[in-house]
Scaffold this motif. Structure first.
Motif, short mmCIF file in Angstrom:
data_model
loop_
_atom_site.label_atom_id
_atom_site.label_comp_id
_atom_site.label_asym_id
_atom_site.label_seq_id
_atom_site.Cartn_x
_atom_site.Cartn_y
_atom_site.Cartn_z
N ASP A 57 -3.86 5.09 -11.20
CA ASP A 57 -2.70 4.85 -10.34
C ASP A 57 -2.98 3.69 -9.39
O ASP A 57 -2.13 2.82 -9.17
N HIS A 58 -4.19 3.68 -8.81
CA HIS A 58 -4.54 2.62 -7.86
C HIS A 58 -4.54 1.24 -8.53
O HIS A 58 -3.96 0.28 -8.00
N ILE A 59 -5.20 1.14 -9.67
CA ILE A 59 -5.28 -0.16 -10.35
C ILE A 59 -3.90 -0.62 -10.81
O ILE A 59 -3.56 -1.81 -10.68
N SER A 60 -3.10 0.29 -11.33
CA SER A 60 -1.73 -0.06 -11.74
C SER A 60 -0.92 -0.60 -10.57
O SER A 60 -0.23 -1.63 -10.68
N PHE A 61 -1.04 0.06 -9.42
CA PHE A 61 -0.31 -0.37 -8.22
C PHE A 61 -0.87 -1.69 -7.70
O PHE A 61 -0.13 -2.56 -7.24
N ALA A 62 -2.20 -1.87 -7.78
CA ALA A 62 -2.83 -3.11 -7.32
C ALA A 62 -2.35 -4.30 -8.15
O ALA A 62 -2.12 -5.40 -7.62
N ILE A 63 -2.20 -4.10 -9.46
CA ILE A 63 -1.71 -5.16 -10.33
C ILE A 63 -0.27 -5.51 -9.98
O ILE A 63 0.11 -6.69 -9.91
N ALA A 64 0.54 -4.48 -9.73
CA ALA A 64 1.94 -4.70 -9.34
C ALA A 64 2.02 -5.48 -8.03
O ALA A 64 2.83 -6.41 -7.88
N ARG A 65 1.16 -5.11 -7.07
CA ARG A 65 1.16 -5.82 -5.77
C ARG A 65 0.70 -7.26 -5.93
O ARG A 65 1.20 -8.16 -5.28
N LYS A 66 -0.30 -7.46 -6.80
CA LYS A 66 -0.80 -8.82 -7.05
C LYS A 66 0.31 -9.72 -7.56
O LYS A 66 0.44 -10.89 -7.14
N LYS A 67 1.11 -9.21 -8.45
CA LYS A 67 2.20 -10.00 -9.03
C LYS A 67 3.26 -10.34 -8.00
O LYS A 67 4.02 -11.30 -8.17
N GLU A 68 3.30 -9.57 -6.91
CA GLU A 68 4.26 -9.82 -5.84
C GLU A 68 3.59 -10.48 -4.63
O GLU A 68 4.19 -10.58 -3.56
N ASN A 69 2.33 -10.93 -4.82
CA ASN A 69 1.55 -11.56 -3.73
C ASN A 69 1.45 -10.67 -2.50
O ASN A 69 1.62 -11.12 -1.36
N MET A 70 1.16 -9.39 -2.74
CA MET A 70 1.06 -8.41 -1.64
C MET A 70 -0.27 -7.66 -1.73
O MET A 70 -0.33 -6.44 -1.73
N GLU A 71 -1.38 -8.39 -1.79
CA GLU A 71 -2.69 -7.76 -1.89
C GLU A 71 -3.15 -7.23 -0.53
O GLU A 71 -2.87 -7.82 0.50
N TYR A 72 -3.87 -6.10 -0.58
CA TYR A 72 -4.39 -5.49 0.65
C TYR A 72 -5.81 -5.99 0.93
O TYR A 72 -6.60 -6.19 0.02
N LYS A 73 -6.12 -6.17 2.21
CA LYS A 73 -7.49 -6.47 2.63
C LYS A 73 -8.25 -5.15 2.79
O LYS A 73 -7.69 -4.14 3.19
N ASN A 74 -9.52 -5.19 2.45
CA ASN A 74 -10.38 -4.01 2.56
C ASN A 74 -11.25 -4.16 3.80
O ASN A 74 -12.23 -4.89 3.80
N ALA A 75 -10.89 -3.43 4.85
CA ALA A 75 -11.58 -3.57 6.14
C ALA A 75 -13.02 -3.07 6.08
O ALA A 75 -13.84 -3.43 6.94
N MET A 76 -13.35 -2.26 5.08
CA MET A 76 -14.70 -1.69 5.00
C MET A 76 -15.51 -2.30 3.86
O MET A 76 -16.50 -1.71 3.42
N LEU A 77 -15.14 -3.48 3.40
CA LEU A 77 -15.80 -4.06 2.23
C LEU A 77 -17.30 -4.22 2.43
O LEU A 77 -18.10 -3.90 1.55
N SER A 78 -17.71 -4.72 3.59
CA SER A 78 -19.14 -4.94 3.83
C SER A 78 -19.91 -3.62 3.84
O SER A 78 -21.03 -3.54 3.32
#
Length: 276
Positions: free
Chosen positions: A100-121
């Motif tokens: 579900d997450h990856i499917s939604f991430a791809i949909a957001r990418k196509k709409e230029n609506m990617e989320y930043k990951n505040a805890m990446l480091s």
């Protein structure tokens, strides 16, 4: 042998196995022109999904009805690869949550609506193996689906994998990660030291903190009646026990949760090892 219970679409069917347990079967054309109670040919089955309970089964079925087969195949391959690399059981719900997450991430990418990951480091530091799997997943998604997700998504994917290992939910996983970061800050300040992140003691400490956090947020306390051992640890490592008390105070103030004396002993022993 699998008997069809319901045809979801041409490539997905809900079925029962020889024990009467419900499963979801995936295979190219596996549901085409099929009806309930028909037997599924073994050679047509590409993947068998088993879930823990009817609720999870219904959620997976609903998800598989909504997203393209290519997404399902890619996400399943990412999860199965993670199982193989980690050589650990993952909660079957990851087939729902990560897909579900990856499917939604791809949909957001196509709409230029990617989320930043505040805890990446923090994710890269605390969960390096899972993070590397997340990075690999980005390459798999790009190669097979033609979409390049941002590096922030590698962190999100990693959290889903860690979550499936610890068998907890994502909100708790975020809390656990934040807790680990705060504990490391307390320890660094207390001992006036920098961690050797390549050391075995550091790796063991981080692993302990992951499961400690899981127990804490699931209210699963470890208890022991071995008072003599507890007193021995306090006397043998008083400085380290004081650091454990600082961690205990933080958890009490921040989360209104208590740490048992047994948990304090485990923390003290790990603190002793990492500060030597």
């Amino acid at each position: 042998m699998y008997k069809i219970k319901k045809v979801v679409n041409n490539n997905i069917v809900c079925a029962t196995d020889d024990n009467g347990e419900e499963v979801i079967l995936r295979g190219l054309g596996i549901g085409f022109s099929k009806k309930a109670n028909e037997i599924v040919a073994e050679e047509a089955i590409e993947k068998v999904y088993r879930m823990d309970g009817a609720k999870s089964m219904n959620k997976l079925q609903e998800l598989l009805e909504e997203i393209p087969l290519s997404y399902v195949e890619v996400c399943t391959d990412i999860i199965d690869h993670a199982k193989e690399v980690l050589n650990r059981r993952l909660n079957n719900n990851i087939y729902i949550t990560l897909t579900d997450h990856i499917s939604f991430a791809i949909a957001r990418k196509k709409e230029n609506m990617e989320y930043k990951n505040a805890m990446l480091s923090e994710i890269k530091c605390f969960y390096p193996q899972e993070y590397n799997l997340g990075v690999e997943a980005l390459s798999i998604i790009e190669q097979r689906l033609g979409v390049r997700l941002s590096i922030d998504e590698a962190g999100f994917i990693a959290l889903h994998i860690v979550n499936a290992q610890l068998d907890t939910n994502m909100s708790s996983m975020v809390q656990i990660t934040e807790l680990i970061q705060k504990i490391l800050e307390i320890v660094t300040e207390y001992y006036h030291m920098e961690f050797d992140e390549d050391s075995l003691h550091y790796s063991r400490f981080i692993t302990h903190l992951k499961f400690f956090g899981q127990r804490l947020f699931k209210n699963k306390e470890t208890t022991s009646d071995d008072v003599a051992f507890q007193e021995m640890i306090k006397k043998q490592y008083p400085k380290d026990y004081e650091c454990a008390k600082l961690i205990q105070e933080h958890i009490s103030k921040t989360y209104n949760r208590r740490i048992t004396e047994e948990e304090m002993m485990f923390l003290t022993v790990h603190l002793r090892r990492i500060s030597m």
